[in-house]
Design an enzyme around this catalytic site. Structure first.
Site, PDB file in Angstrom:
ATOM      1  CB  THR A 186       8.184  -7.323   3.881  1.00  0.00           C
ATOM      2  OG1 THR A 186       8.787  -7.799   2.675  1.00  0.00           O
ATOM      3  CG2 THR A 186       9.264  -6.941   4.873  1.00  0.00           C
ATOM      4  CD  GLU A 331      10.409  -3.887   6.812  1.00  0.00           C
ATOM      5  OE1 GLU A 331       9.260  -3.777   7.284  1.00  0.00           O
ATOM      6  OE2 GLU A 331      10.644  -3.882   5.599  1.00  0.00           O
ATOM      7  CE  LYS A 437      10.496  15.916  -6.266  1.00  0.00           C
ATOM      8  NZ  LYS A 437      11.868  15.605  -5.984  1.00  0.00           N
ATOM      9  CD1 TRP A 442       8.559  16.132  -1.810  1.00  0.00           C
ATOM     10  CD2 TRP A 442       7.971  14.348  -3.017  1.00  0.00           C
ATOM     11  NE1 TRP A 442       9.694  15.392  -2.055  1.00  0.00           N
ATOM     12  CE2 TRP A 442       9.359  14.294  -2.793  1.00  0.00           C
ATOM     13  CE3 TRP A 442       7.377  13.331  -3.757  1.00  0.00           C
ATOM     14  CZ2 TRP A 442      10.164  13.259  -3.278  1.00  0.00           C
ATOM     15  CZ3 TRP A 442       8.167  12.311  -4.245  1.00  0.00           C
ATOM     16  CH2 TRP A 442       9.546  12.279  -4.012  1.00  0.00           C
TER      17      TRP A 442
HETATM   18  P1  ADP Z   1       4.103  -4.155   3.639  1.00  0.00           P
HETATM   19  O1  ADP Z   1       5.439  -3.482   3.721  1.00  0.00           O
HETATM   20  O2  ADP Z   1       4.072  -5.339   2.868  1.00  0.00           O
HETATM   21  O3  ADP Z   1       2.957  -3.201   3.334  1.00  0.00           O
HETATM   22  P2  ADP Z   1       3.806  -3.916   6.476  1.00  0.00           P
HETATM   23  O4  ADP Z   1       2.666  -4.442   7.201  1.00  0.00           O
HETATM   24  O5  ADP Z   1       5.128  -4.031   7.080  1.00  0.00           O
HETATM   25  O6  ADP Z   1       3.799  -4.651   5.114  1.00  0.00           O
HETATM   26  O7  ADP Z   1       3.486  -2.406   6.128  1.00  0.00           O
HETATM   27  C1  ADP Z   1       4.078  -1.333   6.773  1.00  0.00           C
HETATM   28  C2  ADP Z   1       3.639  -0.063   6.129  1.00  0.00           C
HETATM   29  O8  ADP Z   1       2.228   0.148   6.306  1.00  0.00           O
HETATM   30  C3  ADP Z   1       4.273   1.160   6.723  1.00  0.00           C
HETATM   31  O9  ADP Z   1       5.584   1.363   6.242  1.00  0.00           O
HETATM   32  C4  ADP Z   1       3.313   2.252   6.283  1.00  0.00           C
HETATM   33  O10 ADP Z   1       3.553   2.652   4.945  1.00  0.00           O
HETATM   34  C5  ADP Z   1       1.970   1.549   6.325  1.00  0.00           C
HETATM   35  N1  ADP Z   1       1.279   1.906   7.574  1.00  0.00           N
HETATM   36  C6  ADP Z   1       1.274   1.249   8.744  1.00  0.00           C
HETATM   37  N2  ADP Z   1       0.523   1.893   9.657  1.00  0.00           N
HETATM   38  C7  ADP Z   1       0.039   3.004   9.056  1.00  0.00           C
HETATM   39  C8  ADP Z   1      -0.806   4.097   9.460  1.00  0.00           C
HETATM   40  N3  ADP Z   1      -1.347   4.181  10.671  1.00  0.00           N
HETATM   41  N4  ADP Z   1      -1.050   5.074   8.546  1.00  0.00           N
HETATM   42  C9  ADP Z   1      -0.542   5.022   7.292  1.00  0.00           C
HETATM   43  N5  ADP Z   1       0.244   4.010   6.857  1.00  0.00           N
HETATM   44  C10 ADP Z   1       0.529   3.025   7.716  1.00  0.00           C
END
Ligand code: ADP
Length: 556
Positions: A186, A331, A437, A442
């Site tokens: 990640t 994930e 918050k 929120w």
């Molecule tokens: P990291 O966890 O390091 O940022 P990832 O690429 O796995 O790497 O990121 C996943 C996260 O990116 C998601 O959990 C979400 O928060 C964000 N994300 C992915 N796609 C979108 C989207 N279309 N809109 C908003 N957030 C997004």
């Protein structure tokens, strides 16, 4: 009763056999580490992947060996994507844009024994290679290797010379579909990077999902340009889907610079592309600066990884290109929800609502909403909670992590807050760690960012929480204005009136020239908090409406 069906294993060996025997004539165009254009067929790709697998075998790297990569989106990287796992070894893609300390951490934790890297990454790699106890071979791609090679504490060899040691074909025997094929860590935006090991089965199923028309929808009539690094979640799984569908594949190499992408699109005519919003927003700015009004034959862009601004979707629609938002994470093997508009949506308003959702969950995965005490909330599009997900291409655990805090009754806790409606559309409001918050309620930072971004002078914005004595937290907006625009904080506050709840409107504003982003183009709120934390308050308080805001701390 048991079924009568054959139990053949899904996975990369099966994919590679199909790619060369059935889709053998489909093409891959790539830009090499040295910036040259190379074209090869899927059949040639499979042969070179075979040479790589065979050469590793000959050198005594058995099945199970972990092979790291530090490389751009090149054909050599793609050959490793296939040759390494399809022969029973495990590929580990390292993010080239991470700091050397983080690269060392993940290469050590994945137990990399061989590392294949673009020669321009060798010097950085050499600075931490001594921290990898299992490292035995470094393979360099491209011509810029010689001067620093001696600093690596093991043998180094040129990639083409290694390939020459191997026979062009191997049998690609089946591998247990539940074995690990590729490891990806990640991004570490919310803590230390954690390793996810995709199985042959999960990669296969996710590639099939991408090929379906409700997702990206790929066929042998398409040409796909993934403007996505191959180190990020298996290039979102797109190269595997392309091999499955037999569509031509364009790999942009090490540079995702907008002018390089526009040149590739004009020269190679992809029909479908993908990438994070920042990349496609930069492409649009470059087109405007050069007075371009067309992007080759491009008809759709799958865009995700971060919230896609609605304005960007509209701007691409004006070019005749359908931009479709997607949501996913490391994930979940990337794209897990896609915002395609179903036929039953008739009004323009509903169409807009669908397009601005993060997406509709794809078949095979299930999502639910949970409150922070673990109770399941209704999927009514109203109840906000943590989005949880499960399915055959969602990770069950992290490499070498014992605790199970990321799961709730077998569902993965995504850390994303939002709603799911009765048609499966997910709408995110925040990331748990970024949520604000205020007075016990929120404030959704993504919705607030969208509303601020709708001001015509705003180019980019990030909203973070800052501590507040009375309300515990209040939102702070860090804004980048378009060149030559001068909107003030009071003007932006006025713009928000009527668009969002009054109590969401930030009192804290700062203006800067660039918002820090992560190595894969997401707004880096952790970094913004670090920078801003040092200089808060940089505030415009409620009784200073007329005053100008202070300059932001430098965000670069
Ligand atoms: P990291 O966890 O390091 O940022 P990832 O690429 O796995 O790497 O990121 C996943 C996260 O990116 C998601 O959990 C979400 O928060 C964000 N994300 C992915 N796609 C979108 C989207 N279309 N809109 C908003 N957030 C997004």
């Amino acid at each position: 009763m048991k079924s009568t069906m054959q139990a053949n294993q899904l996975g990369l060996a099966l994919l590679l056999r199909h790619a060369c025997r059935v889709n053998g004539r489909s093409r891959i165009v790539s830009v090499t580490a040295d910036g040259l254009r190379v074209e090869q067929t899927f059949a040639e790709l499979a042969q070179r992947a075979g040479r790589l697998a065979h050469a590793l075998e000959e050198r005594g790297f058995p099945a199970g060996t972990v092979v790291g990569t530090l490389a751009g989106a090149s054909r050599e990287h793609l050959e490793a994507y296939l040759g390494v796992p399809a022969s029973g070894r495990i590929l580990h893609t390292i993010n080239v844009r991470l700091h050397a300390d983080q690269q060392a951490y993940i290469a050590e934790h994945a137990n990399d024994e061989v590392v294949i890297l673009d020669s321009q990454n060798l010097e950085g790699f050499a600075s931490f290679a001594h921290r990898l106890p299992k490292l035995r071979l470094v393979v360099t791609v491209g011509s810029r290797a010689a001067s620093v090679a001696p600093q690596v504490p093991c043998e180094t060899i040129d990639y083409e010379m290694l390939l020459a040691e191997g026979a062009p074909r191997i049998d690609w025997p089946d591998i247990d579909e539940n074995e690990a094929a590729i490891i990806c860590f990640t991004g570490g935006t919310t803590g230390l990077p954690k390793g996810v090991a995709y199985s042959h089965r999960s990669i296969w199923l996710q590639a099939m999902s991408i090929c379906t028309a409700n997702s990206v929808g790929l066929s042998s009539n398409d040409c796909l340009l993934p403007a996505v690094p191959l180190y990020h979640v298996n290039g979102w799984g797109l190269p595997f889907a392309a091999l499955m569908a037999g569509c031509d594949l364009i790999l942009p190499g090490a540079s995702m610079h907008p002018s390089a992408l526009i040149a590739l699109i004009e020269a190679e005519s992809p029909t479908i592309a993908a990438g994070v919003p920042t990349i496609w927003s930069d492409v649009l700015s470059e087109m405007r600066a050069r007075g371009l009004s067309r992007l080759g034959r491009l008809k759709s862009v799958s865009c995700g990884g971060a919230q896609v601004p609605h304005r960007l979707i509209d701007d691409y629609a004006a070019l005749g290109i359908g931009m479709v938002q997607a949501w996913g994470m490391t994930e979940t093997s990337s794209m897990s929800a896609i915002a395609q508009t179903p036929a039953w949506v008739s009004s323009a308003d509903d169409r807009h609502r669908c397009a601005s959702a993060q997406g509709r969950v794809v078949c095979g995965l299930e999502v639910r909403v949970s409150d922070l005490d673990g109770a399941t909330l209704p999927t009514d599009g109203v109840a906000v909670g943590e989005i949880q997900i499960r399915g055959p291409w969602v990770t069950q655990s992290y490499l070498d992590v014992e605790d199970q805090n990321h799961l709730q009754d077998g569902w993965l806790r995504t850390g994303d807050l939002g709603t799911v409606d009765s048609d499966g559309f997910i709408r995110l409001t925040d990331r748990l760690k970024d949520a604000i918050k205020s007075g016990g309620e929120w404030i959704p930072s993504l919705a607030l960012e969208s509303a601020i971004r709708s001001h015509p002078s705003v180019l980019d914005v990030a909203v973070i929480a800052v501590p507040d004595e009375r309300w515990q937290e209040r939102p702070a907006a860090i804004v980048v204005l378009k060149p030559d625009e001068t909107a003030s904080a009071p003007a932006l506050r006025a713009h928000l009136l009527g668009k969002v709840a009054k109590w969401w409107i930030p009192e804290h504003w700062a203006f800067t020239d660039a918002i820090p982003r992560t190595s894969v183009g997401k707004i880096d709120k952790k970094r913004i908090r670090e920078i801003a934390g040092a200089s808060i308050p940089w505030t415009l308080t409620a009784n200073q409406e007329g005053a100008s805001t202070s300059a932001a701390p430098s965000m670069r």
